[in-house]
Design an enzyme around this catalytic site. Structure first.
Site, PDB file in Angstrom:
ATOM      1  N   ASP A  35       0.820  -1.209   0.000  1.00  0.00           N
ATOM      2  CA  ASP A  35       0.000   0.000   0.000  1.00  0.00           C
ATOM      3  C   ASP A  35       0.859   1.266   0.000  1.00  0.00           C
ATOM      4  OD1 ASP A  35      -2.120  -1.726   0.245  1.00  0.00           O
ATOM      5  OD2 ASP A  35      -2.954  -0.807   2.051  1.00  0.00           O
ATOM      6  N   HIS A 179       3.547  -2.288   3.230  1.00  0.00           N
ATOM      7  CA  HIS A 179       3.581  -0.919   2.743  1.00  0.00           C
ATOM      8  C   HIS A 179       4.909  -0.650   2.043  1.00  0.00           C
ATOM      9  CE1 HIS A 179       0.544  -0.861   5.923  1.00  0.00           C
ATOM     10  NE2 HIS A 179       0.000   0.151   5.275  1.00  0.00           N
TER      11      HIS A 179
END
Length: 211
Positions: A35, A179
Site C-alpha cells: 500500500d 507498505h
C-alpha cells in the site's frame, strides 16, 4: 501513511480477505500486497520481487502518481495495480459522492500512466462502509482487505518483527498487508525466502475479467 490493524469498520463479507479461490489448484499461494505507493522504494521492491521470482499487488494513491513512476514496469513484470484512493482519506467520514470522487480520481490518475485495467481497490486504514461498497460496485471494482497484517508501519526500529508478524499468521491464500516503506524493503528478501521454504508461491491478484 496508513496505520492499519487486522480488522475493518464494516463486515468483511463484502471484501476479499483471503484469495485461495483465485489461486491455481496446484499452488500453495500467498498474495503480497503493498500500500501507499508509488514511492521512492517502488523500484527496490520490484527489484527484489524479480530476483526472488515473486509476484505482488500494489495499491497506489492517485495523488502520488506521475509519469516517472514505474507503472509500466509493475504491469510488464507480472504484478497487479490497484487503487488506494486519491488522497488517502478515511472514507467512512465522506458522503457517497465524495467517496466516489476520491476513488474515481485515483483510477483516472493510475490509468493515465498504465494501460492495464484497474480491478481492485483497498480502502485507506481498512475502513469502509455501505456507501463505499456501493461506490466500488458501481465502478466495477473488487474490495480487497487482508487476513495477515505485517504491522510494518510501526516496526521501523525492529523490522525483523515484520517477519514473525507475517509468518505466525500466514495460511494458504493469505493476503498479506505490507507498505512501501524502507523497513519493509530491508526484510522483504528474507520474508520471501521464508515463504518459499514453507512451500508458498507469491502470486499477483489475477484479472477476473473475461475477454
Amino acid at each position: 501513511m496508513a496505520k492499519k490493524g487486522a480488522g475493518s469498520s464494516f463486515n468483511t463479507d463484502h471484501a476479499l480477505t483471503n484469495a485461495a479461490s483465485l489461486a491455481p489448484a496446484e499452488k500453495k499461494a500467498v498474495f503480497l500486497t503493498f500500500d501507499d505507493g508509488p514511492s521512492r522504494t517502488t523500484h527496490q521492491i520490484l527489484d527484489i520481487l524479480k530476483d526472488k521470482q515473486a509476484k505482488a499487488a500494489f495499491f497506489w494513491q492517485g495523488r502520488l502518481v506521475h509519469p516517472q513512476r514505474p507503472a509500466l514496469r509493475v504491469i510488464e513484470e507480472g504484478h497487479t495495480l490497484g487503487s488506494h484512493t486519491h488522497r488517502h482519506p478515511n472514507l467512512t467520514s465522506l458522503s457517497f459522492d465524495k467517496q466516489k470522487h476520491e476513488i474515481q480520481s485515483s483510477l483516472d490518475s493510475i490509468k493515465s500512466i498504465s494501460p492495464a485495467p484497474i480491478e481492485y481497490f483497498r480502502p485507506p486504514y481498512g475502513r469502509y462502509n455501505e456507501e463505499t461498497v456501493r461506490v466500488v460496485n458501481e465502478l466495477g471494482l473488487e474490495l480487497v482487505m487482508w487476513d495477515t497484517a505485517s504491522f510494518d508501519w510501526k516496526e521501523k526500529k525492529s523490522p525483523e518483527a515484520i517477519l514473525s508478524n507475517v509468518m505466525d499468521t500466514i495460511q494458504p491464500g493469505s493476503i498479506v498487508l505490507l507498505h512501501e516503506l524502507q523497513q519493509t524493503v530491508s526484510i522483504l528478501p528474507e520474508l520471501i525466502d521464508l515463504l518459499h521454504k514453507e512451500g508458498y508461491t507469491c502470486l499477483a491478484l489475477p484479472s477476473q475479467r473475461s475477454g
